[in-house]
Design a protein around this motif. Structure first.
Motif, mmCIF file in Angstrom:
data_model
loop_
_atom_site.group_PDB
_atom_site.id
_atom_site.type_symbol
_atom_site.label_atom_id
_atom_site.label_comp_id
_atom_site.label_asym_id
_atom_site.label_seq_id
_atom_site.Cartn_x
_atom_site.Cartn_y
_atom_site.Cartn_z
ATOM 1 N N THR A 137 0.748 -1.142 -0.235
ATOM 2 C CA THR A 137 -0.138 -0.046 0.241
ATOM 3 C C THR A 137 0.684 0.946 -0.061
ATOM 4 O OG1 THR A 137 -1.743 -1.121 1.027
ATOM 5 C CG2 THR A 137 -2.113 1.306 1.215
ATOM 6 N N GLU A 138 2.349 1.191 1.147
ATOM 7 C CA GLU A 138 3.012 2.478 1.251
ATOM 8 C C GLU A 138 3.711 2.229 -0.905
ATOM 9 O OE1 GLU A 138 4.218 5.717 2.881
ATOM 10 O OE2 GLU A 138 3.013 3.928 3.546
ATOM 11 N N GLN A 139 3.728 1.947 -1.291
ATOM 12 C CA GLN A 139 4.314 1.448 -2.885
ATOM 13 C C GLN A 139 3.312 2.012 -4.184
ATOM 14 O OE1 GLN A 139 6.355 -1.791 -2.403
ATOM 15 N NE2 GLN A 139 8.203 -0.857 -2.307
ATOM 16 N N GLY A 140 2.008 1.995 -3.289
ATOM 17 C CA GLY A 140 1.247 2.464 -4.105
ATOM 18 C C GLY A 140 0.558 1.272 -4.934
ATOM 19 N N ASP A 141 0.817 -0.078 -4.877
ATOM 20 C CA ASP A 141 0.378 -1.422 -5.198
ATOM 21 C C ASP A 141 0.056 -2.353 -4.537
ATOM 22 O OD1 ASP A 141 0.186 -3.389 -7.007
ATOM 23 O OD2 ASP A 141 2.187 -4.078 -6.822
ATOM 24 N N ILE A 142 -2.167 -1.105 -4.773
ATOM 25 C CA ILE A 142 -3.417 -1.046 -4.482
ATOM 26 C C ILE A 142 -3.656 -2.485 -4.533
ATOM 27 C CG2 ILE A 142 -5.290 -0.752 -3.535
ATOM 28 C CD1 ILE A 142 -3.214 1.353 -3.119
ATOM 29 N N GLU A 143 -3.525 -3.000 -5.498
ATOM 30 C CA GLU A 143 -4.239 -4.211 -6.304
ATOM 31 C C GLU A 143 -4.130 -5.610 -5.724
ATOM 32 O OE1 GLU A 143 -5.277 -7.020 -10.365
ATOM 33 O OE2 GLU A 143 -4.348 -5.386 -10.424
ATOM 34 N N ALA A 144 -2.801 -5.676 -5.301
ATOM 35 C CA ALA A 144 -1.918 -6.718 -5.236
ATOM 36 C C ALA A 144 -2.025 -6.732 -3.077
ATOM 37 C CB ALA A 144 -0.380 -6.495 -4.986
ATOM 38 N N ALA A 145 -1.810 -6.020 -2.820
ATOM 39 C CA ALA A 145 -1.949 -5.198 -1.330
ATOM 40 C C ALA A 145 -2.837 -5.811 -0.874
ATOM 41 C CB ALA A 145 -2.542 -3.687 -0.792
ATOM 42 N N ASN A 146 -4.213 -5.298 -1.862
ATOM 43 C CA ASN A 146 -5.340 -6.154 -1.377
ATOM 44 C C ASN A 146 -5.906 -8.114 -1.606
ATOM 45 O OD1 ASN A 146 -7.827 -4.043 -0.552
ATOM 46 N ND2 ASN A 146 -7.305 -3.046 -2.722
ATOM 47 N N THR A 147 -4.611 -7.954 -2.594
ATOM 48 C CA THR A 147 -5.084 -9.131 -2.656
ATOM 49 C C THR A 147 -4.166 -10.430 -1.507
ATOM 50 O OG1 THR A 147 -4.632 -8.914 -4.884
ATOM 51 C CG2 THR A 147 -3.919 -11.396 -4.152
ATOM 52 N N GLU A 148 -3.123 -9.758 -1.031
ATOM 53 C CA GLU A 148 -2.264 -9.833 0.489
ATOM 54 C C GLU A 148 -3.073 -9.803 1.458
ATOM 55 O OE1 GLU A 148 0.363 -11.313 0.947
ATOM 56 O OE2 GLU A 148 0.720 -11.578 -1.377
ATOM 57 N N LEU A 149 -3.989 -9.236 1.305
ATOM 58 C CA LEU A 149 -5.529 -9.203 3.121
ATOM 59 C C LEU A 149 -6.664 -10.077 2.559
ATOM 60 C CD1 LEU A 149 -5.898 -5.343 2.862
ATOM 61 C CD2 LEU A 149 -4.330 -7.170 4.962
ATOM 62 N N SER A 150 -6.576 -10.615 1.418
ATOM 63 C CA SER A 150 -7.510 -11.492 1.089
ATOM 64 C C SER A 150 -7.250 -12.883 1.789
ATOM 65 C CB SER A 150 -7.623 -11.970 -0.093
ATOM 66 O OG SER A 150 -6.874 -11.704 -1.147
ATOM 67 N N LYS A 151 -5.675 -13.275 1.745
ATOM 68 C CA LYS A 151 -5.397 -14.282 1.996
ATOM 69 C C LYS A 151 -5.716 -14.405 4.057
ATOM 70 C CE LYS A 151 -1.270 -13.556 -1.457
ATOM 71 N NZ LYS A 151 -0.273 -14.873 -1.919
ATOM 72 N N ILE A 152 -5.296 -13.502 4.486
ATOM 73 C CA ILE A 152 -5.900 -13.069 5.649
ATOM 74 C C ILE A 152 -7.184 -14.160 6.207
ATOM 75 C CG2 ILE A 152 -5.615 -12.371 7.883
ATOM 76 C CD1 ILE A 152 -3.505 -10.476 6.766
ATOM 77 N N SER A 153 -7.255 -14.978 6.472
ATOM 78 C CA SER A 153 -8.350 -15.895 7.020
ATOM 79 C C SER A 153 -9.021 -15.670 9.595
ATOM 80 C CB SER A 153 -9.194 -16.643 6.376
ATOM 81 O OG SER A 153 -7.846 -18.159 6.683
ATOM 82 N N ASP A 154 -7.727 -15.591 9.732
ATOM 83 C CA ASP A 154 -7.996 -15.858 10.867
ATOM 84 C C ASP A 154 -8.895 -14.426 11.148
ATOM 85 O OD1 ASP A 154 -7.000 -15.920 13.160
ATOM 86 O OD2 ASP A 154 -5.391 -16.019 13.364
ATOM 87 N N ALA A 155 -9.648 -14.985 11.784
ATOM 88 C CA ALA A 155 -10.675 -14.048 12.829
ATOM 89 C C ALA A 155 -10.468 -13.207 14.131
ATOM 90 C CB ALA A 155 -11.655 -14.526 13.365
ATOM 91 N N SER A 156 -9.287 -13.618 14.297
ATOM 92 C CA SER A 156 -8.370 -12.503 15.575
ATOM 93 C C SER A 156 -7.639 -11.440 14.352
ATOM 94 C CB SER A 156 -7.182 -13.200 15.696
ATOM 95 O OG SER A 156 -6.725 -13.840 15.222
ATOM 96 N N TRP A 157 -7.383 -11.461 13.162
ATOM 97 C CA TRP A 157 -7.811 -10.188 12.583
ATOM 98 C C TRP A 157 -8.307 -9.203 11.801
ATOM 99 C CZ3 TRP A 157 -2.177 -7.916 11.978
ATOM 100 C CH2 TRP A 157 -1.103 -8.933 12.627
ATOM 101 N N ALA A 158 -9.458 -9.970 11.761
ATOM 102 C CA ALA A 158 -10.547 -9.209 10.782
ATOM 103 C C ALA A 158 -10.463 -8.016 10.966
ATOM 104 C CB ALA A 158 -12.296 -9.967 11.411
#
Length: 204
Positions: A137-158
C-alpha cells in the motif's frame, strides 16, 4: 502346552529353541537398543540445534539494536544459515522492520516475502502477510495489497484487515467503501481505538 518328563528334557528344549531363534532375539535386541539410542541422539541433536539457533538469533538482534542497519550483513548471514528455522524467520522480520524505518521499502518487502514462504508458524503467517500488504500500500501497489489481505482468514485479524481496506479505499477517494470497511472493522474483536475518529471524519 508341551509337558516335559524331566528337567533335562526342558534344558534340551530350551537349547534347541535358542539355536533356532537366538540370532533373531539378539538382532531384535540390538535393533531395539539401537533405535532407542538413535532416538535419544536425535532428540539431543534437535535440542542442541535449537539452542544454537536461539543464541545466534539473540546475537544478531543485539547487533542490530547496537549498530542498526550496519549490522544487516551479519543478520542476513544468520538468515541464510538455516532457512528451515523459525529463528531466521524472526530475524528477517526484525531486519525488515529496520529497513522500513530507514525507508528501504523494496528490501523490506523482499525480506517479508521470504519470511512468508518459510514460516511454519500459523501465528506468524497473518502477521507477515499483513505487513506485506501494508508495504505494498505504501508503494502504491493497491491491487497486490488487497490480494494479500484476502489471504488472511484468521478471525482474530478481521478488524485490522477491514481497517486497512478502509484506509486503501480512502486513499483511492472512495469514501463510501472506506466508511463501510471501517464500520465492519469496528465490530471485530481486534478493532483499534482510532476507528471511531476515522468514522467521525468521514461523517463530516
Amino acid at each position: 502346552m508341551e509337558l516335559y518328563d524331566s528337567e533335562e528334557q526342558q534344558v534340551e528344549a530350551i537349547k534347541d529353541w535358542w539355536k533356532e531363534n537366538g540370532k533373531a532375539v539378539i538382532l531384535g535386541a540390538v535393533v531395539g537398543l539401537g533405535g532407542l539410542f538413535g532416538w535419544r541422539y536425535y532428540q539431543d541433536s534437535v535440542i542442541e540445534a535449537r539452542e544454537t539457533a536461539s543464541e545466534q538469533y539473540t546475537q544478531a538482534i543485539e547487533a542490530m539494536a547496537t549498530k542498526g542497519l550496519e549490522a544487516s550483513s551479519e543478520v542476513q548471514a544468520f538468515i541464510n544459515s538455516d532457512s528451515s528455522s523459525e529463528y531466521t524467520v524472526l530475524a528477517a522480520l526484525q531486519l525488515a522492520k529496520a529497513q522500513v524505518e530507514a525507508g528501504e521499502f523494496g528490501q523490506a518487502l523482499e525480506q517479508l516475502q521470504w519470511a512468508q514462504t518459510k514460516t511454519k508458524d500459523p501465528a506468524l503467517t497473518p502477521l507477515i502477510t499483513f505487513r506485506i500488504a501494508r508495504l505494498m500500500t505504501e508503494q502504491g501497489d493497491i491491487e497486490a495489497a488487497n490480494t494479500e489481505l484476502s489471504k488472511i482468514s484468521d478471525a482474530s485479524w478481521a478488524g485490522r484487515v477491514a481497517e486497512m481496506r478502509g484506509d486503501i479505499a480512502l486513499s483511492q477517494g472512495d469514501k463510501d467503501a472506506a466508511y463501510s470497511a471501517y464500520s465492519e472493522a469496528q465490530q471485530a474483536t481486534d478493532a483499534s481505538q482510532t476507528l471511531q475518529l476515522k468514522l467521525d471524519d468521514l461523517a463530516k
